[in-house]
Design a protein around this motif. Structure first.
Motif, mmCIF file in Angstrom:
data_model
loop_
_atom_site.group_PDB
_atom_site.id
_atom_site.type_symbol
_atom_site.label_atom_id
_atom_site.label_comp_id
_atom_site.label_asym_id
_atom_site.label_seq_id
_atom_site.Cartn_x
_atom_site.Cartn_y
_atom_site.Cartn_z
ATOM 1 N N GLY A 116 47.745 68.005 21.103
ATOM 2 C CA GLY A 116 47.299 67.622 19.771
ATOM 3 C C GLY A 116 48.115 68.299 18.686
ATOM 4 O O GLY A 116 48.515 67.672 17.702
ATOM 5 N N TYR A 117 48.382 69.598 18.863
ATOM 6 C CA TYR A 117 49.224 70.317 17.906
ATOM 7 C C TYR A 117 50.615 69.698 17.823
ATOM 8 O O TYR A 117 51.160 69.476 16.742
ATOM 9 N N HIS A 166 42.695 72.108 14.547
ATOM 10 C CA HIS A 166 42.626 71.330 15.785
ATOM 11 C C HIS A 166 41.818 72.053 16.862
ATOM 12 O O HIS A 166 41.075 71.426 17.617
ATOM 13 N N GLY A 167 41.943 73.377 16.941
ATOM 14 C CA GLY A 167 41.193 74.120 17.951
ATOM 15 C C GLY A 167 39.696 73.991 17.779
ATOM 16 O O GLY A 167 38.945 74.052 18.762
ATOM 17 N N SER A 210 39.411 74.626 9.126
ATOM 18 C CA SER A 210 38.953 75.315 10.331
ATOM 19 C C SER A 210 37.704 76.149 10.043
ATOM 20 O O SER A 210 36.709 76.080 10.771
ATOM 21 N N PHE A 211 37.741 76.925 8.969
ATOM 22 C CA PHE A 211 36.568 77.731 8.612
ATOM 23 C C PHE A 211 35.381 76.838 8.244
ATOM 24 O O PHE A 211 34.224 77.167 8.542
ATOM 25 N N LEU A 212 35.656 75.714 7.599
ATOM 26 C CA LEU A 212 34.581 74.789 7.236
ATOM 27 C C LEU A 212 33.890 74.243 8.478
ATOM 28 O O LEU A 212 32.656 74.195 8.551
ATOM 29 N N LEU A 213 34.681 73.838 9.480
ATOM 30 C CA LEU A 213 34.099 73.295 10.711
ATOM 31 C C LEU A 213 33.282 74.351 11.447
ATOM 32 O O LEU A 213 32.206 74.057 11.970
ATOM 33 N N VAL A 222 43.729 61.077 15.766
ATOM 34 C CA VAL A 222 42.600 60.602 16.559
ATOM 35 C C VAL A 222 42.848 60.807 18.051
ATOM 36 O O VAL A 222 41.959 61.258 18.791
ATOM 37 N N ILE A 223 44.061 60.501 18.517
ATOM 38 C CA ILE A 223 44.382 60.674 19.938
ATOM 39 C C ILE A 223 44.326 62.158 20.310
ATOM 40 O O ILE A 223 43.782 62.537 21.356
ATOM 41 N N GLY A 224 44.870 63.000 19.455
ATOM 42 C CA GLY A 224 44.805 64.433 19.713
ATOM 43 C C GLY A 224 43.381 64.934 19.762
ATOM 44 O O GLY A 224 43.033 65.808 20.576
ATOM 45 N N ALA A 225 42.515 64.382 18.899
ATOM 46 C CA ALA A 225 41.107 64.787 18.887
ATOM 47 C C ALA A 225 40.407 64.391 20.177
ATOM 48 O O ALA A 225 39.540 65.129 20.677
ATOM 49 N N ALA A 226 40.742 63.231 20.719
ATOM 50 C CA ALA A 226 40.137 62.806 21.989
ATOM 51 C C ALA A 226 40.502 63.779 23.108
ATOM 52 O O ALA A 226 39.648 64.159 23.924
#
Length: 310
Positions: free
Chosen positions: A24-25, A39-40, A112-115, A204-208
């Motif tokens: 994904g990165y 992404h992590g 990242s911090f928000l998630l 989207v593919i990286g998220a999957a």
């Protein structure tokens, strides 16, 4: 010899997870030149979403088979992570596409911090036990070497997904459009490629892949919590740099190499330091490798971006 073989098994398992996340990165960097540090956290969202789905299914259908429950959980976690990645790209990164490189990098850290904060609000601060739907009873294919069915599943699923991604990028029309966009956004747009759609699909593919990696990571260790994506994400980024950021093969190679180095380090660090350090310090190897790579071979082991092969 038994310890050596056992560390190879452990390294391949954890390296497979790192490789999936590293892809994904490397895809996003290959097309946008952006390091998506959020992404992590998609790994964490995938694991916790799957856990929530499992809890729901156990309540409404307690007799459901473990494989069906795990499959349904993945079918929920993957779209959630894909939608989240699409939203991130559309709201946080697209407006900064022509901004100086530092702006989207800082934005990625903020996302990242928000998630993590949102996950802490939704699922709480506590560690959650992740159901062991696939057996963790070890078998001994070789005397003194233990491997569990969940570890075998992780390696096989990771290999299939990595092979599928390579085929997608190299053999399909979408993959050709992705490589063209990585080569030059403006020229690809002039040739009729919808670059905005291609960039969004890359996220989207990286998220999957991250969602699947999150479920496998949580299944292997049996826990899930709001901060679980930070360290695997950072190590996956290290793996992408190690293999050659922007290179799909490099991300996979870097993930496996990093997993093996970390595993061997955890197994032998106590002997190498004469008892001064123990296996709890295994995380230092990822950052030692990152420093050495950046000093001696900044382009990574393979040193080739996706766009160079378009």
């Amino acid at each position: 010899m038994e310890i050596f073989l056992q560390q190879i098994v452990n390294g391949l398992v954890v390296g497979s997870v790192y490789a999936l996340v590293a892809l994904g990165y490397t895809m996003v960097y290959g097309i946008l030149g952006l390091i998506n540090f959020a992404h992590g956290d998609l790994v964490m969202v995938g694991a916790l979403t799957a856990l929530q789905t499992m809890m729901f299914l156990m309540g409404v259908a307690p007799g459901m088979s473990p494989i069906a429950m795990l499959t349904l959980s993945l079918l929920v976690a993957i779209p959630v992570c894909m939608l989240l990645a699409f939203t991130m790209e559309r709201l946080a990164y697209r407006p900064l596409r022509n901004a100086p490189r530092l702006a989207p990098l800082i934005t990625a850290i903020g996302v990242s911090f928000l998630l993590q904060t949102l996950a802490m609000i939704i699922w709480g601060r506590n560690y959650h036990t992740f159901p062991q739907l696939i057996s963790t009873t070890p078998v001994q294919p070789i005397e003194g070497v233990f491997i569990t069915p969940i570890q075998i599943t992780i390696v096989i699923v990771s290999a299939l997904m990595m092979a599928g991604l390579v085929l997608l990028v190299t053999k399909t029309k979408l993959g050709r459009a992705m490589r063209a966009t990585a080569e030059n956004h403006r020229v690809a747009a002039l040739m009729g490629v919808d670059t905005n759609m291609i960039i969004a699909l890359t996220f989207v593919i990286g998220a999957a892949l991250a969602a699947v990696a999150g479920v496998m990571f949580a299944s292997n260790y049996g826990i899930a919590h709001y901060g679980m994506g930070f360290m695997p994400g950072l190590k996956a980024f290290t793996a992408a740099v190690l293999g050659g950021i922007g290179n799909l093969g490099g991300a996979m190679l870097g993930g496996i190499v990093l997993g093996l180095v970390e595993s061997f380090g955890a197994g032998y660090i106590e002997h190498l330091t004469f008892g001064f350090l123990n296996s709890s310090y295994q995380d230092i190897f990822a950052f030692i490798i990152l420093g050495l790579v950046l000093i001696f071979r900044p382009t990574g082991l393979l040193g080739e971006r996706v766009s160079d092969r378009a």
